[in-house]
Design an enzyme around this catalytic site. Structure first.
Site, PDB file in Angstrom:
ATOM      1  N   ARG A   1       0.811  -1.234   0.030  1.00  9.22           N
ATOM      2  CA  ARG A   1      -0.062  -0.123  -0.073  1.00  9.22           C
ATOM      3  C   ARG A   1       0.855   1.327   0.146  1.00  9.22           C
ATOM      4  O   ARG A   1       1.901   1.299   0.911  1.00  9.22           O
ATOM      5  CB  ARG A   1      -0.913  -0.076   1.373  1.00  9.22           C
ATOM      6  CG  ARG A   1      -1.858   1.049   1.267  1.00  9.22           C
ATOM      7  CD  ARG A   1      -2.754   1.136   2.600  1.00  9.22           C
ATOM      8  NE  ARG A   1      -2.032   2.183   3.588  1.00  9.22           N
ATOM      9  CZ  ARG A   1      -2.433   2.856   4.643  1.00  9.22           C
ATOM     10  NH1 ARG A   1      -3.659   2.573   4.745  1.00  9.22           N
ATOM     11  NH2 ARG A   1      -1.951   3.558   5.423  1.00  9.22           N
TER      12      ARG A   1
ATOM     13  N   TYR B   1      -2.513  12.202   5.753  1.00 14.11           N
ATOM     14  CA  TYR B   1      -2.896  10.832   6.296  1.00 14.11           C
ATOM     15  C   TYR B   1      -1.820   9.813   5.836  1.00 14.11           C
ATOM     16  O   TYR B   1      -1.487   9.731   4.811  1.00 14.11           O
ATOM     17  CB  TYR B   1      -4.272  10.273   5.923  1.00 14.11           C
ATOM     18  CG  TYR B   1      -4.333   8.771   6.376  1.00 14.11           C
ATOM     19  CD1 TYR B   1      -4.723   8.263   7.596  1.00 14.11           C
ATOM     20  CD2 TYR B   1      -4.394   8.062   5.365  1.00 14.11           C
ATOM     21  CE1 TYR B   1      -4.381   6.967   7.826  1.00 14.11           C
ATOM     22  CE2 TYR B   1      -4.152   6.516   5.460  1.00 14.11           C
ATOM     23  CZ  TYR B   1      -4.518   6.162   6.636  1.00 14.11           C
ATOM     24  OH  TYR B   1      -4.557   4.859   6.893  1.00 14.11           O
TER      25      TYR B   1
ATOM     26  N   ASP C   1      -5.251   4.091  -0.168  1.00  6.54           N
ATOM     27  CA  ASP C   1      -6.220   4.108   1.125  1.00  6.54           C
ATOM     28  C   ASP C   1      -6.482   5.584   0.935  1.00  6.54           C
ATOM     29  O   ASP C   1      -5.925   6.559   1.223  1.00  6.54           O
ATOM     30  CB  ASP C   1      -5.783   3.976   2.418  1.00  6.54           C
ATOM     31  CG  ASP C   1      -6.864   3.789   3.134  1.00  6.54           C
ATOM     32  OD1 ASP C   1      -7.991   4.481   3.132  1.00  6.54           O
ATOM     33  OD2 ASP C   1      -6.736   3.431   4.576  1.00  6.54           O
TER      34      ASP C   1
ATOM     35  N   HIS D   1      -9.019   6.910   2.668  1.00 10.13           N
ATOM     36  CA  HIS D   1      -9.440   7.350   4.108  1.00 10.13           C
ATOM     37  C   HIS D   1     -10.557   8.190   4.067  1.00 10.13           C
ATOM     38  O   HIS D   1     -10.330   9.110   5.007  1.00 10.13           O
ATOM     39  CB  HIS D   1      -7.945   7.702   4.962  1.00 10.13           C
ATOM     40  CG  HIS D   1      -7.841   7.198   6.247  1.00 10.13           C
ATOM     41  ND1 HIS D   1      -7.924   7.979   7.375  1.00 10.13           N
ATOM     42  CD2 HIS D   1      -7.637   6.017   6.714  1.00 10.13           C
ATOM     43  CE1 HIS D   1      -7.849   7.206   8.428  1.00 10.13           C
ATOM     44  NE2 HIS D   1      -7.531   6.072   8.087  1.00 10.13           N
TER      45      HIS D   1
ATOM     46  N   GLU E   1      -8.896   1.934  -1.725  1.00 13.30           N
ATOM     47  CA  GLU E   1      -9.743   1.730  -0.554  1.00 13.30           C
ATOM     48  C   GLU E   1     -10.457   3.167   0.093  1.00 13.30           C
ATOM     49  O   GLU E   1      -9.991   4.189   0.047  1.00 13.30           O
ATOM     50  CB  GLU E   1      -8.746   1.405   0.931  1.00 13.30           C
ATOM     51  CG  GLU E   1      -9.348   0.942   2.160  1.00 13.30           C
ATOM     52  CD  GLU E   1      -8.352   0.848   3.145  1.00 13.30           C
ATOM     53  OE1 GLU E   1      -7.212   0.366   2.554  1.00 13.30           O
ATOM     54  OE2 GLU E   1      -8.539   1.054   4.418  1.00 13.30           O
TER      55      GLU E   1
ATOM     56  N   GLU F   1     -13.410  -1.286   6.916  1.00 11.11           N
ATOM     57  CA  GLU F   1     -12.860  -1.054   8.162  1.00 11.11           C
ATOM     58  C   GLU F   1     -13.578  -0.739   9.407  1.00 11.11           C
ATOM     59  O   GLU F   1     -13.344  -1.007  10.605  1.00 11.11           O
ATOM     60  CB  GLU F   1     -11.386  -0.713   8.098  1.00 11.11           C
ATOM     61  CG  GLU F   1     -11.343   0.751   8.051  1.00 11.11           C
ATOM     62  CD  GLU F   1      -9.799   1.479   7.770  1.00 11.11           C
ATOM     63  OE1 GLU F   1      -8.799   0.702   7.178  1.00 11.11           O
ATOM     64  OE2 GLU F   1      -9.678   2.529   8.570  1.00 11.11           O
TER      65      GLU F   1
ATOM     66  N   ARG G   1     -13.528  -5.101   3.810  1.00  9.14           N
ATOM     67  CA  ARG G   1     -12.284  -4.810   4.845  1.00  9.14           C
ATOM     68  C   ARG G   1     -12.580  -5.268   6.129  1.00  9.14           C
ATOM     69  O   ARG G   1     -11.794  -4.893   6.788  1.00  9.14           O
ATOM     70  CB  ARG G   1     -11.952  -3.399   4.663  1.00  9.14           C
ATOM     71  CG  ARG G   1     -11.436  -3.030   3.066  1.00  9.14           C
ATOM     72  CD  ARG G   1      -9.784  -3.014   3.004  1.00  9.14           C
ATOM     73  NE  ARG G   1      -9.258  -2.354   4.065  1.00  9.14           N
ATOM     74  CZ  ARG G   1      -8.405  -2.393   4.994  1.00  9.14           C
ATOM     75  NH1 ARG G   1      -8.022  -3.665   4.760  1.00  9.14           N
ATOM     76  NH2 ARG G   1      -7.670  -1.791   5.560  1.00  9.14           N
TER      77      ARG G   1
ATOM     78  N   GLU H   1      -4.422  -7.129   5.317  1.00 11.78           N
ATOM     79  CA  GLU H   1      -3.465  -6.095   5.584  1.00 11.78           C
ATOM     80  C   GLU H   1      -2.492  -6.635   6.673  1.00 11.78           C
ATOM     81  O   GLU H   1      -2.908  -7.234   7.649  1.00 11.78           O
ATOM     82  CB  GLU H   1      -4.171  -4.906   6.105  1.00 11.78           C
ATOM     83  CG  GLU H   1      -3.346  -3.731   6.412  1.00 11.78           C
ATOM     84  CD  GLU H   1      -4.321  -2.656   6.951  1.00 11.78           C
ATOM     85  OE1 GLU H   1      -5.641  -2.690   7.230  1.00 11.78           O
ATOM     86  OE2 GLU H   1      -3.744  -1.365   6.910  1.00 11.78           O
TER      87      GLU H   1
ATOM     88  N   TRP I   1     -10.817  12.776   8.799  1.00 11.44           N
ATOM     89  CA  TRP I   1      -9.165  12.329   9.013  1.00 11.44           C
ATOM     90  C   TRP I   1      -9.031  11.004   8.233  1.00 11.44           C
ATOM     91  O   TRP I   1      -9.730  10.446   7.942  1.00 11.44           O
ATOM     92  CB  TRP I   1      -8.748  12.275  10.355  1.00 11.44           C
ATOM     93  CG  TRP I   1      -7.388  11.671  10.559  1.00 11.44           C
ATOM     94  CD1 TRP I   1      -6.148  12.165  10.140  1.00 11.44           C
ATOM     95  CD2 TRP I   1      -7.085  10.150  10.936  1.00 11.44           C
ATOM     96  NE1 TRP I   1      -5.361  11.498  10.156  1.00 11.44           N
ATOM     97  CE2 TRP I   1      -5.682  10.016  10.675  1.00 11.44           C
ATOM     98  CE3 TRP I   1      -7.998   9.040  11.221  1.00 11.44           C
ATOM     99  CZ2 TRP I   1      -5.059   8.750  10.994  1.00 11.44           C
ATOM    100  CZ3 TRP I   1      -7.304   7.953  11.502  1.00 11.44           C
ATOM    101  CH2 TRP I   1      -5.916   7.940  11.330  1.00 11.44           C
TER     102      TRP I   1
HETATM  103  C1  GCO Z   1      -5.781   1.101   7.397  1.00 11.44           C
HETATM  104  C2  GCO Z   1      -6.589   2.046   8.158  1.00 11.44           C
HETATM  105  C3  GCO Z   1      -5.615   2.168   9.525  1.00 11.44           C
HETATM  106  C4  GCO Z   1      -6.743   3.269  10.305  1.00 11.44           C
HETATM  107  C5  GCO Z   1      -6.524   2.758  11.756  1.00 11.44           C
HETATM  108  C6  GCO Z   1      -7.422   3.829  12.739  1.00 11.44           C
HETATM  109  O1  GCO Z   1      -6.162   0.880   6.283  1.00 11.44           O
HETATM  110  O2  GCO Z   1      -4.973   0.340   7.898  1.00 11.44           O
HETATM  111  O3  GCO Z   1      -7.082   3.024   7.520  1.00 11.44           O
HETATM  112  O4  GCO Z   1      -4.544   2.709   9.144  1.00 11.44           O
HETATM  113  O5  GCO Z   1      -6.410   4.611  10.058  1.00 11.44           O
HETATM  114  O6  GCO Z   1      -6.797   1.620  11.907  1.00 11.44           O
HETATM  115  O7  GCO Z   1      -7.023   3.475  13.963  1.00 11.44           O
HETATM  116 MG    MG Z   2      -7.936   2.097   5.871  1.00 11.83          MG
END
Ligand code: GCO
Ligand code: MG
Length: 402
Positions: free
Chosen positions: A147, A159, A210, A212, A236, A262, A283, A339, A402
């Site tokens: 990633r 991020y 990602d 995010h 993602e 996630e 995820r 992951e 975020w």
């Molecule tokens: C990922 C995630 C994490 C989150 C984290 C928050 O894809 O691994 O986005 O990095 O930011 O789990 O606690």
């Molecule tokens: Mg993520």
């Protein structure tokens, strides 16, 4: 086999983890992860005040019934705190059952579907050059999937930009760190990053990214389209998925594979995304979604619609979740990828485990149970440290995701 005791262990070997240990009258115990990054104590209270008292005396073998009791019995249902508490109980009970039967957990699920589990690592860089180099280090370390996250020119603290090599830890302060965001800058920059990555590293390595939760559906569609020439394994969390319908627009505009989930807690968060085939990878993982009992249902439902699994595996999910997830991954027929953000040596020492990394894959061992334990004496040497996740604002100060 009766449950005679259950305890919550909070430890911070480099970062905070919440672990539930369940003991039985046959001397067999099991452990489950209940960590909720930045909100750990809420799950501790939920377990201690509302869950542990109803576990004592129950038959530890009745995993399904205990799951239903905790889910339906809460009345309020779902949510990250409730579902993490249920996950911790569920994983500890599967651990107990497998240990009592002398079998590795994947055997109880239906046995091995594969020898090893394909994982992706996290390469982070502050700029394009740094990120291209970071991906190279992962390829050199044997990873087949990486990633790539990068600082964005003109933005401070985007991020995914780590502070150390091979590690990334977002929950970095007692009060949330404020970061800034600008989607247009990001959308202009990202295709140039992936063009450089493909130029330097070729097309064999699987590359992931990602978003995010930061884009609108239209912006996500634009990004997916602009990344098509670089053949991503997935894009993602391109947009917050509270609104599952939003993915229709993204899907209509791009063939870049989409992953999400996630932050999902139950199958209800993903139902439309899956049955309308709006995503390619789900995820959701063990600790986030009520343990193996519920994740298995999500995966079976996803298999009907050609959606594959891609379990979350950031460092805030403890080695207990990683161990249980690897048993699930070793079995699940519609496996996609796992992951794998490495834990620090301190964390690994507190949670001895039998899974191992080799040439881009993780392998579970054959220890009965999920193969992860907790060294309580060592755990006690790492007291809880309050930490919160960062927040993001647009450049004019507006709060963003975020
Ligand atoms: C990922 C995630 C994490 C989150 C984290 C928050 O894809 O691994 O986005 O990095 O930011 O789990 O606690
Ligand atoms: Mg993520």
């Amino acid at each position: 086999m009766r449950i005679t005791g259950a305890r919550v262990i909070v430890t911070s070997p480099g970062r905070n983890f919440v672990t539930l240990k369940i003991e039985t009258d046959q001397g067999v115990y099991g452990i489950g992860d209940a960590t909720l990054n930045g909100r750990e104590k809420s799950v501790v209270a939920y377990l201690e005040d509302h869950v542990i008292p109803v576990l004592i005396g129950r038959d530890a073998r009745r995993i399904e019934d205990i799951w239903q009791f905790l889910y339906r019995g809460a009345y309020w249902r779902r949510g990250p705190v409730t579902m993490r508490a249920i996950a911790a109980v569920d994983v500890a009970l599967w651990d107990i059952k497998a240990k009592a039967l002398g079998a590795p957990l994947y055997d109880l699920l239906g046995g091995r579907s594969r020898d090893g589990v394909l994982v992706y690592g996290h390469a982070n860089g502050s700029d394009l050059e740094d990120t291209v180099e970071a991906v190279g280090r992962y390829i050199d370390a044997g990873y087949k999937a990486v990633r790539a996250q990068s600082g964005v020119p003109g933005l401070d603290l985007a991020y995914g930009v780590g502070r150390g090599d091979m590690y990334y830890e977002p929950a970095d302060a007692t009060l949330p760190t404020e970061t800034t965001w600008d989607t247009r800058k990001y959308l202009r920059y990202l295709p140039t990053l992936f063009e450089a990555l493909r130029k330097e590293h070729g097309f064999d390595v699987a590359l992931l990214h990602d978003g995010h939760h930061r884009m609108t559906p239209r912006e996500a569609a634009q990004l997916g389209k602009s990344l098509e020439p670089y053949d991503l394994f997935w894009l993602e969390d391109s947009t917050p998925a509270e609104n599952q319908e939003a993915f229709r627009l993204i899907r209509q505009h791009t063939t870049t594979p989409l992953a999400v989930g996630e932050v999902f807690n139950t199958i209800w968060d993903a139902k439309d995304l899956i049955q309308e085939q709006l995503i390619d990878y789900i995820r959701t993982t063990i600790v986030g979604a009520g343990g193996l009992t519920h994740l298995r249902r999500i995966a079976d439902f996803a298999s009907l619609w050609s959606v594959r699994t891609g379990c979350h595996g950031a460092t805030d999910l403890s080695p207990v979740t990683m161990g249980a997830a690897l048993h699930f991954d070793t079995w699940v027929p519609n496996f996609g990828i796992q992951e794998y953000m490495r834990h620090s040596e301190e964390t690994d020492a507190v949670f001895p485990h039998d899974y191992r990394f080799d040439k881009g894959m993780l392998y579970v061992g054959d220890t009965p149970g999920h193969g992860v334990d907790i060294d309580e004496a060592l755990a006690a040497k790492h007291p809880y440290e309050p930490r919160q996740l960062p927040v993001a604002r647009l450049e004019d100060g507006t709060m963003w995701n975020w």
